[in-house]
Design a protein around this motif. Structure first.
Motif, PDB file in Angstrom:
ATOM      1  N   LYS A   4       0.824  -1.205   0.000  1.00  0.00           N
ATOM      2  CA  LYS A   4       0.000   0.000   0.000  1.00  0.00           C
ATOM      3  C   LYS A   4       0.862   1.260   0.000  1.00  0.00           C
ATOM      4  CE  LYS A   4      -3.558   2.315   2.798  1.00  0.00           C
ATOM      5  NZ  LYS A   4      -4.377   2.227   4.039  1.00  0.00           N
ATOM      6  N   ASN A   5       1.937   1.267   0.805  1.00  0.00           N
ATOM      7  CA  ASN A   5       2.832   2.428   0.875  1.00  0.00           C
ATOM      8  C   ASN A   5       3.590   2.647  -0.433  1.00  0.00           C
ATOM      9  OD1 ASN A   5       2.094   2.937   3.536  1.00  0.00           O
ATOM     10  ND2 ASN A   5       3.768   1.695   4.375  1.00  0.00           N
ATOM     11  N   GLU A  17       1.694   6.888  -6.803  1.00  0.00           N
ATOM     12  CA  GLU A  17       0.553   7.747  -7.151  1.00  0.00           C
ATOM     13  C   GLU A  17       0.842   9.205  -6.834  1.00  0.00           C
ATOM     14  OE1 GLU A  17      -3.177   4.597  -6.547  1.00  0.00           O
ATOM     15  OE2 GLU A  17      -2.563   5.936  -4.907  1.00  0.00           O
ATOM     16  N   THR A  18       1.503   9.449  -5.710  1.00  0.00           N
ATOM     17  CA  THR A  18       1.815  10.826  -5.323  1.00  0.00           C
ATOM     18  C   THR A  18       2.724  11.505  -6.350  1.00  0.00           C
ATOM     19  OG1 THR A  18       1.617  10.257  -2.976  1.00  0.00           O
ATOM     20  CG2 THR A  18       2.821  12.272  -3.515  1.00  0.00           C
ATOM     21  N   SER A  22       1.135   4.062  -3.014  1.00  0.00           N
ATOM     22  CA  SER A  22       0.820   5.443  -2.650  1.00  0.00           C
ATOM     23  C   SER A  22       1.957   6.375  -3.057  1.00  0.00           C
ATOM     24  CB  SER A  22       0.575   5.533  -1.141  1.00  0.00           C
ATOM     25  OG  SER A  22       0.388   6.870  -0.740  1.00  0.00           O
TER      26      SER A  22
END
Length: 519
Positions: A353-354, A360-361, A357
């Motif tokens: 998940k990290n 995506e950022t 993320s």
């Protein structure tokens, strides 16, 4: 005989000739008037041979008889007469300073002095550079360059302050200047052999250990160091640096964390360089680095290293601390193993998940984790697996398993037991950990070859005396480290009273427990 000169006795009266009617005798003035020296090459033999009894010269009337003078006949006519040749040979022989062998010997002596000065200067430069840990030369020492490397530049500097050195370096033939890289290596090898001999003599038959670990010097850069550790006769713990090498492979945590924080800025710099670098090679390197940096697999591995090193960093910092308590450090090892195992068992979902993320950022591409692809198996069997399975099993689990095995290998059960038992002799907090039973376990488990069977029979009695005497002594109770205790026991003479306890302390001190030794 020649150095003594001709035998010319000055007498008040000389023997007369055999003629009674006209007796004649030798005149001492003739020594100066007729200059000649004896030689076996010339006649009459009365002037040149010894051992002829009754055959001497006594015809004194022939002395002043014109060309019939016996002395003049002996001397001969012209400069090339036998006598005159002998006379010149005599003069030449006595003038030894002009002899060929003397001249050659003088030149040889001068050359030896020149060579010695050349070699001594090179030895001094090698010694200074090696003791200061400086490089000797670069990859190019040709005269077209302004900088010829530390060795040659240092020689030039010495020449500025010593005219003899300057003259010698300028005039010495190239093959005897003693400045080549081969000579430098030979001198360094001689120093190395002498250092090794001194180390061997100092260690003798005492126990020692070799620590190979990373070390951070004043430059704050990590280096790989090899340290020889032993205890000398005075009880001092001695550390000798065997070698020190640069190492970009040790402390990953800081650069990894920095790269993740500055990922976007780094990408922009590389993207700019691949178009504006000064040459094709640099632009190509920037282009390859940019592509790899933007690749999802690279980002994924970067995050794994951040997580794993974040867990194990505390244990490495603890073992690099001079004041670290061994029991606390061992406890930290156990918790580190548990945290690594927990990351493998329960950390995948949160980790993935990290990573996503992060992508995506920064608007980075990442694969569909549920997408499937076919992988080949043995015996021509094929299997459909997902992208998520590939990253989880082949990278995430594989990396953690490798690190876990390294920790278990480095801190296995025997190592943990050994380190735990060594604390029984630690003087910290007034010898509160002293335990005779544990010391026996330490000896029987790890030091069977260092203490004989007969000595083990005496060990319990010695340890009881040691506990009542040394452990209760007010001066020794102030000591907080094992190395200081060892030194104090030697200074006070207790090492002779308690030889087995002193031997165990020496053995424990040689253990490569803390990498702070390398620092």
């Amino acid at each position: 005989y020649i150095k003594a000169g001709p035998y010319q006795p000055i007498l008040s009266e000389y023997l007369t000739s055999s003629s009674k009617k006209h007796p004649r005798y030798f005149q001492p003035s003739w020594f100066k008037h007729f200059s000649f020296n004896p030689s076996s090459r010339f006649r009459p033999i009365a002037f040149t041979h010894s051992g002829f009894s009754n055959c001497g010269f006594s015809n004194w009337k022939k002395v002043h008889d014109g060309f019939n003078c016996a002395f003049l006949k002996h001397k001969g006519k012209g400069s090339n007469s036998l006598h005159n040749n002998a006379q010149r040979a005599y003069v030449d022989l006595m003038n030894q300073a002009q002899h060929i062998e003397v001249s050659l010997d003088r030149q040889t002596t001068q050359q030896i002095a020149v060579n010695c000065l050349c070699l001594k200067t090179s030895i001094d430069v090698v010694r200074w550079l090696s003791f200061q840990g400086c490089a000797f030369r670069g990859h190019d020492e040709s005269f077209r360059l302004k900088n010829h490397g530390n060795f040659l530049e240092f020689l030039s500097l010495l020449a500025l302050y010593d005219e003899k050195v300057e003259d010698v370096l300028k005039s010495a033939p190239q093959n005897t200047s003693y400045t080549s890289s081969t000579i430098q290596k030979k001198i360094l090898q001689i120093y190395a052999n002498r250092v090794r001999n001194v180390i061997r003599e100092e260690i003798g038959d005492r126990k020692f250990s070799i620590i190979v670990s990373e070390a951070r010097g004043e430059s704050k850069k990590e280096k790989m160091a090899s340290i020889l550790k032993f205890v000398d006769k005075q009880g001092h713990t001695c550390l000798i640096l065997l070698w020190l090498l640069p190492n970009g492979t040790i402390n990953y945590k800081s650069p990894i964390t920095s790269l993740l924080k500055m990922y976007n800025a780094t990408s922009m710099v590389l993207e700019n360089l691949k178009n504006t670098a000064s040459n094709y090679s640099q632009r190509g390197d920037a282009h390859n680095a940019y592509n790899k940096l933007r690749f999802f697999k690279f980002i994924f591995i970067l995050h794994i290293m951040k997580e794993v090193l974040g867990v194990i960093d505390n244990i490495f910092q603890a073992w690099q601390s001079c004041s670290q308590d061994i029991l606390n450090a061992i406890s930290l090892v156990l918790t580190t193993k548990d945290l690594i195992q927990k990351l493998e068992d329960d950390g995948w979902n949160e980790f993935l998940k990290n990573v996503i993320s992060f992508c995506e950022t920064l608007e980075l591409d990442f694969p569909d984790m549920n997408a499937q692809f076919i992988v080949g198996r043995s015996h021509n069997k094929k299997e459909d697996v997902t992208v998520e399975h590939q990253y989880r099993v082949n990278i995430f689990f594989a990396t953690i398993d490798t690190e876990l095995q390294e920790l278990k290998s480095m801190f296995n059960e025997h190592v943990v037991e050994l380190l735990t038992l060594t604390t029984t002799l630690d003087p910290k907090e007034f010898f509160k950990l002293f335990d005779i039973d544990k010391i026996f376990i330490l000896v029987n488990t790890f030091y069977l070859e260092d203490i004989s069977h007969q000595e083990k029979k005496c060990l319990p009695y010695e340890l009881k005396h040691y506990e009542l005497d040394a452990c209760k002594h007010p001066d020794l109770r102030k000591i907080s480290t094992l190395s200081k205790l060892c030194k104090s026991l030697v200074e006070r003479g207790n090492s002779v009273m308690y030889p087995f306890a002193d031997r165990l302390i020496h053995l424990i001190l040689t253990l490569p427990v803390s990498t702070t030794s390398s620092e």
